[in-house]
Design a protein around this motif. Structure first.
Motif, PDB file in Angstrom:
ATOM      1  N   LEU A  60       0.858  -1.193   0.000  1.00 25.71           N
ATOM      2  CA  LEU A  60       0.000   0.000   0.000  1.00 25.71           C
ATOM      3  C   LEU A  60       0.887   1.233   0.000  1.00 25.71           C
ATOM      4  O   LEU A  60       1.641   1.463   0.943  1.00 25.71           O
ATOM      5  N   LEU A  61       0.777   2.022  -1.066  1.00 24.65           N
ATOM      6  CA  LEU A  61       1.540   3.276  -1.155  1.00 24.65           C
ATOM      7  C   LEU A  61       0.614   4.436  -0.805  1.00 24.65           C
ATOM      8  O   LEU A  61      -0.387   4.665  -1.490  1.00 24.65           O
ATOM      9  N   ILE A  62       0.936   5.134   0.281  1.00 23.51           N
ATOM     10  CA  ILE A  62       0.170   6.333   0.643  1.00 23.51           C
ATOM     11  C   ILE A  62       1.065   7.505   0.260  1.00 23.51           C
ATOM     12  O   ILE A  62       1.996   7.869   0.973  1.00 23.51           O
ATOM     13  N   ASP A  63       0.789   8.038  -0.956  1.00 24.87           N
ATOM     14  CA  ASP A  63       1.735   8.963  -1.571  1.00 24.87           C
ATOM     15  C   ASP A  63       1.429  10.411  -1.205  1.00 24.87           C
ATOM     16  O   ASP A  63       0.282  10.834  -1.235  1.00 24.87           O
ATOM     17  N   GLU A  64       2.473  11.138  -0.863  1.00 31.18           N
ATOM     18  CA  GLU A  64       2.415  12.581  -0.579  1.00 31.18           C
ATOM     19  C   GLU A  64       1.442  12.889   0.545  1.00 31.18           C
ATOM     20  O   GLU A  64       0.550  13.735   0.423  1.00 31.18           O
ATOM     21  N   VAL A  65       1.654  12.208   1.662  1.00 29.37           N
ATOM     22  CA  VAL A  65       0.750  12.338   2.813  1.00 29.37           C
ATOM     23  C   VAL A  65       0.769  13.764   3.383  1.00 29.37           C
ATOM     24  O   VAL A  65      -0.212  14.211   3.988  1.00 29.37           O
ATOM     25  N   ASP A  66       1.827  14.505   3.127  1.00 31.65           N
ATOM     26  CA  ASP A  66       1.910  15.889   3.615  1.00 31.65           C
ATOM     27  C   ASP A  66       0.871  16.805   2.971  1.00 31.65           C
ATOM     28  O   ASP A  66       0.613  17.892   3.455  1.00 31.65           O
TER      29      ASP A  66
END
Ligand SMILES: Nc1ncnc2c1ncn2[C@@H]1O[C@H](COP(=O)(O)OP(=O)(O)OP(=O)(O)O)[C@@H](O)[C@H]1O
Ligand SMILES: [Mg+2]
Length: 308
Positions: A137-143
């Motif tokens: 699971l890639l949670i991309d650019e959480v910022d």
């Protein structure tokens, strides 16, 4: 680990290889921070390929909420189902002999409407309740998401379970491999970082950049690859607003190969500088003269003078 990732075309140094190994061994999420274009997103993709698991990607953005990350009900399909059920009822299929308003009929319809058939599975639900093997699971650019969403992620990463009131609780049988990335447009909360193994991906050194260029642009000559890597390394020491990442180096090397360039001369560098530098001010810094001398030429001479 290094060999497995290299096979997928991704070059890692010892510390990042260790972080990936520990993520898999300890089943802890990996939190990657770094400048844009240094290979954060790509790493999640190559981990998935290396371990032979599917990749599920959640791209975060400003305003992302639980529904769009977890699940939604397929409203248009539910409406259609109601219409069809009503039509069937009127034409005599209804329980109360053509009168579709019976209570049990309504209950059954409601139950059908909130069954998995009408559920739109968004990335986080798909990761917790996969149809196949446990995914990466890639949670991309959480910022880019807000703090409320971050708190929700924290909860999810602790339990790996999702409760849908109409259906029940779904829990991952095997934990997915989780990779979170951030470009650090804002500081992500300590509580979330604490759950994860943290790794800062820096710009590569010369040796790593050279290797990446050779792997990603195999048509390039060694000689030109050395010059390209050196030039980009040198450029990162310039006071630019946005320094080139690895993505830019690869694009530039591809552009040079496409143009049939064999050497780095001032003309070809100036014509292709747009691959490396994406801001007008930065272009001006590089193409303007300094103390009456063309600066770009000087940079190139400096690189040319280094032994191969
Ligand atoms: N270590 C590496 N080995 C091989 N290729 C790399 C490496 N690092 C980056 N790349 C290449 O650089 C490109 C950019 O990588 P990626 O999109 O993952 O960067 P990013 O850090 O996610 O950037 P952004 O913050 O802009 O999303 C990709 O094409 C990837 O193949
Ligand atoms: Mg990315």
């Amino acid at each position: 680990m290094r060999r497995a990732l290299r096979k997928e075309g991704y070059i890692v140094d010892g510390s990042l290889a260790t972080a990936v190994y520990l993520t898999l061994a300890l089943e802890r999420p990996l939190f990657l921070e770094g400048e844009p274009g240094v290979g954060k997103t790509e790493l999640a993709k190559v981990i998935a390929a290396a371990v032979g698991r599917p990749l599920i990607r959640l791209q975060c953005y400003e305003g992302i909420d639980r529904q769009s990350a977890l699940y939604e009900w397929n409203f248009p399909r539910q409406m259609l189902h109601i219409r069809l059920a009503e039509a069937a009822g009127r034409s005599g299929g209804g329980e109360a002999g053509g009168e579709p308003a019976g209570e049990s009929w309504r209950d059954r319809l409601e139950e059908e409407l909130f069954s998995p058939k009408f559920l739109l599975r968004r990335p986080l639900l798909a990761a917790v309740d996969p149809q196949g093997p446990a995914p990466v699971l890639l949670i991309d650019e959480v910022d880019r998401s807000d703090e409320e969403f971050e708190a929700f992620l924290l909860e999810l990463l602790a339990e790996f379970q999702v409760t849908i009131p109409e259906i029940g609780t779904l829990k991952a049988e095997e934990k997915p491999v989780v990779v979170l990335t951030s470009n650090r447009t804002r500081e992500v909360h300590d509580a979330l970082k604490r759950r994860c193994l943290y790794h800062w991906i820096d710009y590569p050194d010369f040796a790593k950049e050279f290797e990446i260029v050779c792997v990603k642009v195999p048509e390039i000559s060694r000689r030109l690859a050395v010059r390209v890597s050196r030039f980009v390394q040198r450029l990162r020491r310039e006071p630019l607003f946005k320094k080139p990442g690895i993505a830019e180096t690869i694009h530039w090397a591809q552009a040079l190969v496409a143009l049939g360039a064999r050497e780095l001369d001032a003309a070809v560098v100036e014509e292709t500088l747009g691959c490396l530098v994406k801001y007008r001010d930065d272009l001006e810094v590089l193409t303007a003269e300094r103390e009456g001398r063309p600066y770009l030429r000087e940079l190139l001479q400096e690189i040319e003078a280094m032994p191969l």
